[in-house]
Design a protein around this motif. Structure first.
Motif, PDB file in Angstrom:
ATOM      1  N   LEU A 102       0.927  -1.144  -0.518  1.00  0.00           N
ATOM      2  CA  LEU A 102       0.293   0.344  -0.278  1.00  0.00           C
ATOM      3  C   LEU A 102       0.771   1.210   0.094  1.00  0.00           C
ATOM      4  N   LEU A 103       0.769   2.444  -0.832  1.00  0.00           N
ATOM      5  CA  LEU A 103       1.182   3.268  -1.248  1.00  0.00           C
ATOM      6  C   LEU A 103       0.542   4.531   0.119  1.00  0.00           C
ATOM      7  N   THR A 104       0.724   4.515   0.516  1.00  0.00           N
ATOM      8  CA  THR A 104      -0.107   5.210   1.457  1.00  0.00           C
ATOM      9  C   THR A 104       0.422   6.663   2.309  1.00  0.00           C
ATOM     10  N   HIS A 105       1.740   7.232   1.605  1.00  0.00           N
ATOM     11  CA  HIS A 105       2.315   8.383   1.633  1.00  0.00           C
ATOM     12  C   HIS A 105       2.493   9.388   0.589  1.00  0.00           C
ATOM     13  N   ALA A 106       1.658   8.353  -0.683  1.00  0.00           N
ATOM     14  CA  ALA A 106       1.558   9.293  -2.097  1.00  0.00           C
ATOM     15  C   ALA A 106       0.376   9.197  -2.892  1.00  0.00           C
ATOM     16  N   VAL A 132      -5.551   8.550  -1.253  1.00  0.00           N
ATOM     17  CA  VAL A 132      -5.872   9.533  -2.182  1.00  0.00           C
ATOM     18  C   VAL A 132      -6.084  10.941  -1.666  1.00  0.00           C
ATOM     19  N   ARG A 133      -5.611  12.060  -2.353  1.00  0.00           N
ATOM     20  CA  ARG A 133      -6.276  13.420  -1.947  1.00  0.00           C
ATOM     21  C   ARG A 133      -7.506  14.094  -2.292  1.00  0.00           C
ATOM     22  N   ASP A 134      -7.101  14.674  -2.256  1.00  0.00           N
ATOM     23  CA  ASP A 134      -8.410  16.007  -2.497  1.00  0.00           C
ATOM     24  C   ASP A 134      -9.952  15.371  -1.589  1.00  0.00           C
ATOM     25  N   ARG A 135      -9.660  15.697  -0.534  1.00  0.00           N
ATOM     26  CA  ARG A 135     -10.573  14.742   0.249  1.00  0.00           C
ATOM     27  C   ARG A 135     -12.100  15.471   0.230  1.00  0.00           C
ATOM     28  N   ALA A 136     -12.510  17.102  -0.122  1.00  0.00           N
ATOM     29  CA  ALA A 136     -13.672  17.246  -0.304  1.00  0.00           C
ATOM     30  C   ALA A 136     -14.418  16.771  -1.594  1.00  0.00           C
ATOM     31  N   VAL A 137     -13.949  17.267  -2.772  1.00  0.00           N
ATOM     32  CA  VAL A 137     -13.839  16.490  -3.697  1.00  0.00           C
ATOM     33  C   VAL A 137     -14.477  15.125  -3.947  1.00  0.00           C
ATOM     34  N   VAL A 138     -13.507  14.129  -3.276  1.00  0.00           N
ATOM     35  CA  VAL A 138     -13.516  12.548  -3.190  1.00  0.00           C
ATOM     36  C   VAL A 138     -14.931  12.144  -2.597  1.00  0.00           C
ATOM     37  N   GLU A 139     -15.185  12.579  -1.758  1.00  0.00           N
ATOM     38  CA  GLU A 139     -16.373  11.942  -0.719  1.00  0.00           C
ATOM     39  C   GLU A 139     -17.458  12.543  -1.323  1.00  0.00           C
ATOM     40  N   ARG A 143     -19.706   7.448  -7.130  1.00  0.00           N
ATOM     41  CA  ARG A 143     -19.602   6.476  -7.555  1.00  0.00           C
ATOM     42  C   ARG A 143     -18.388   6.340  -6.341  1.00  0.00           C
ATOM     43  N   PRO A 144     -18.218   4.751  -5.768  1.00  0.00           N
ATOM     44  CA  PRO A 144     -16.903   4.012  -5.110  1.00  0.00           C
ATOM     45  C   PRO A 144     -15.660   4.776  -4.902  1.00  0.00           C
ATOM     46  N   VAL A 145     -14.864   5.616  -4.700  1.00  0.00           N
ATOM     47  CA  VAL A 145     -13.722   5.194  -4.330  1.00  0.00           C
ATOM     48  C   VAL A 145     -12.964   4.575  -3.242  1.00  0.00           C
ATOM     49  N   VAL A 146     -12.311   3.450  -3.596  1.00  0.00           N
ATOM     50  CA  VAL A 146     -11.898   2.899  -2.347  1.00  0.00           C
ATOM     51  C   VAL A 146     -10.233   3.084  -2.365  1.00  0.00           C
ATOM     52  N   ALA A 147      -9.473   4.178  -0.882  1.00  0.00           N
ATOM     53  CA  ALA A 147      -8.454   4.464  -0.961  1.00  0.00           C
ATOM     54  C   ALA A 147      -7.529   4.242   0.586  1.00  0.00           C
ATOM     55  N   SER A 148      -6.762   3.723   1.158  1.00  0.00           N
ATOM     56  CA  SER A 148      -6.108   3.679   1.997  1.00  0.00           C
ATOM     57  C   SER A 148      -6.152   4.946   2.591  1.00  0.00           C
ATOM     58  N   ASN A 149      -6.147   6.170   2.474  1.00  0.00           N
ATOM     59  CA  ASN A 149      -6.059   7.380   3.013  1.00  0.00           C
ATOM     60  C   ASN A 149      -5.884   8.810   2.190  1.00  0.00           C
ATOM     61  N   PHE A 150      -6.333   9.643   2.971  1.00  0.00           N
ATOM     62  CA  PHE A 150      -6.215  10.846   2.562  1.00  0.00           C
ATOM     63  C   PHE A 150      -4.688  11.464   2.330  1.00  0.00           C
ATOM     64  N   ILE A 151      -4.071  12.160   1.626  1.00  0.00           N
ATOM     65  CA  ILE A 151      -3.015  12.487   1.773  1.00  0.00           C
ATOM     66  C   ILE A 151      -2.542  13.324   0.707  1.00  0.00           C
ATOM     67  N   PRO A 152      -2.167  14.884   1.226  1.00  0.00           N
ATOM     68  CA  PRO A 152      -1.855  16.001   0.000  1.00  0.00           C
ATOM     69  C   PRO A 152      -1.104  15.491  -0.775  1.00  0.00           C
ATOM     70  N   THR A 153       0.051  14.791  -0.532  1.00  0.00           N
ATOM     71  CA  THR A 153       1.138  14.376  -1.541  1.00  0.00           C
ATOM     72  C   THR A 153       0.712  13.716  -2.471  1.00  0.00           C
ATOM     73  N   GLN A 156       4.021  12.466  -8.714  1.00  0.00           N
ATOM     74  CA  GLN A 156       4.750  12.966  -9.224  1.00  0.00           C
ATOM     75  C   GLN A 156       6.043  13.334  -9.046  1.00  0.00           C
ATOM     76  N   GLY A 157       7.388  12.064 -10.006  1.00  0.00           N
ATOM     77  CA  GLY A 157       8.754  12.850  -9.246  1.00  0.00           C
ATOM     78  C   GLY A 157       9.192  12.010  -8.283  1.00  0.00           C
ATOM     79  N   ALA A 158       8.767  10.458  -7.645  1.00  0.00           N
ATOM     80  CA  ALA A 158       8.431   9.693  -7.070  1.00  0.00           C
ATOM     81  C   ALA A 158       7.792   8.034  -8.058  1.00  0.00           C
ATOM     82  N   TYR A 159       7.238   8.004  -8.079  1.00  0.00           N
ATOM     83  CA  TYR A 159       6.313   6.734  -8.751  1.00  0.00           C
ATOM     84  C   TYR A 159       6.089   7.098 -10.406  1.00  0.00           C
ATOM     85  N   ARG A 160       5.929   6.038 -10.917  1.00  0.00           N
ATOM     86  CA  ARG A 160       5.426   6.305 -12.580  1.00  0.00           C
ATOM     87  C   ARG A 160       4.333   5.281 -12.769  1.00  0.00           C
ATOM     88  N   VAL A 161       4.173   5.620 -13.492  1.00  0.00           N
ATOM     89  CA  VAL A 161       2.907   4.433 -14.305  1.00  0.00           C
ATOM     90  C   VAL A 161       3.770   2.739 -14.857  1.00  0.00           C
TER      91      VAL A 161
END
Length: 233
Positions: A102-106, A132-139, A143-153, A156-161
């Motif tokens: 689980l990628l909880t820090h980004a 996931v981020r942008d809690r106000a929009v996501v909530e 339709r369902p959005v399943v994620a581990s936590n909200f975070i502002p980071t 980009q720059g740390a992970y790639r597809v």
């Protein structure tokens, strides 16, 4: 020709199917590693059963290239494919993004991408193997959005597809594009296409039996007596 989703919907019928019944059936069939980590939360949309076939996005850490003199791709070029531009119609599909553990820090998605994927592309749900981020929009998503936590980071720059439309991993569960994903307030379950109808048929029968048991409990019968008679709980 009947679409696979129509066949699944017909198999479920009007039964209020839950992921609990699906997992009980899978356990009985000896199928393990089907349940996504319990730390993933259902952050928006209805909590009744939502399902579809997976379309996967696999993420990996950004590492240096073979030649340190070679210019690197822009951070946007590294992540842009998470918007799966090859998909124009997500109806009947569940967007699934994973990076292994689980990628909880980004965040693997944010408010704009969630809105785009659900409202414009039409995915049935979004399942992220991390934040996931942008809690106000996501909530506010319908339709369902399943994620581990909200975070502002973001990533980009740390992970790639790494790939889209192939497979990804979330925790110990490997999800292949085309697998079936079932989501409700209890959790998220992944079922291989080749066994999904068998699992659903058995789960529907189980739900019907449990509904009869629950009715007897509400009528005042002791639960242990009912289980002694029927052998099911």
């Amino acid at each position: 020709m009947t679409e696979p989703r129509e066949i699944v919907a017909k198999t479920i019928g009007d039964v209020e199917l839950s992921t609990c019944a699906l997992v009980d059936v899978l356990d009985g069939m000896g199928v393990t590693s089907a349940v996504l980590p319990s730390t993933l939360r259902h952050h928006s949309g209805r909590h009744t059963l939502t399902y579809g076939t997976a379309y996967t996005v696999s993420w990996v850490e950004v590492r240096k290239q073979v030649s340190i003199h070679q210019p690197s791709p822009s951070t946007w070029q590294q992540v842009r494919d998470f918007l799966v531009p090859e998909i124009t119609d997500g109806v009947g599909r569940v967007y699934v993004g994973g990076a292994g553990e689980l990628l909880t820090h980004a965040a693997l998605a944010g408010g704009m991408s969630v809105t785009y994927l659900l409202e414009q592309i039409g995915f049935e749900a979004i399942v992220l193997g991390g934040a996931v981020r942008d809690r106000a929009v996501v909530e506010q998503a319908s339709r369902p959005v399943v994620a581990s936590n909200f975070i502002p980071t973001d990533t980009q720059g740390a992970y790639r597809v790494a790939t889209t439309g192939t497979e990804c991993r979330i925790g110990d569960v490997r999800i292949v594009t085309g697998d079936w994903v079932f989501i409700d307030g209890n959790g998220t379950v992944v079922i291989k296409d080749e066994i999904v109808l068998e699992v659903l048929t058995k789960a529907v029968a189980m739900e019907n039996a449990e509904a009869r048991i629950l009715a007897q409990v509400r009528a005042g019968r002791p639960l242990h007596e009912i289980v002694d008679e029927g052998g099911q709980i």
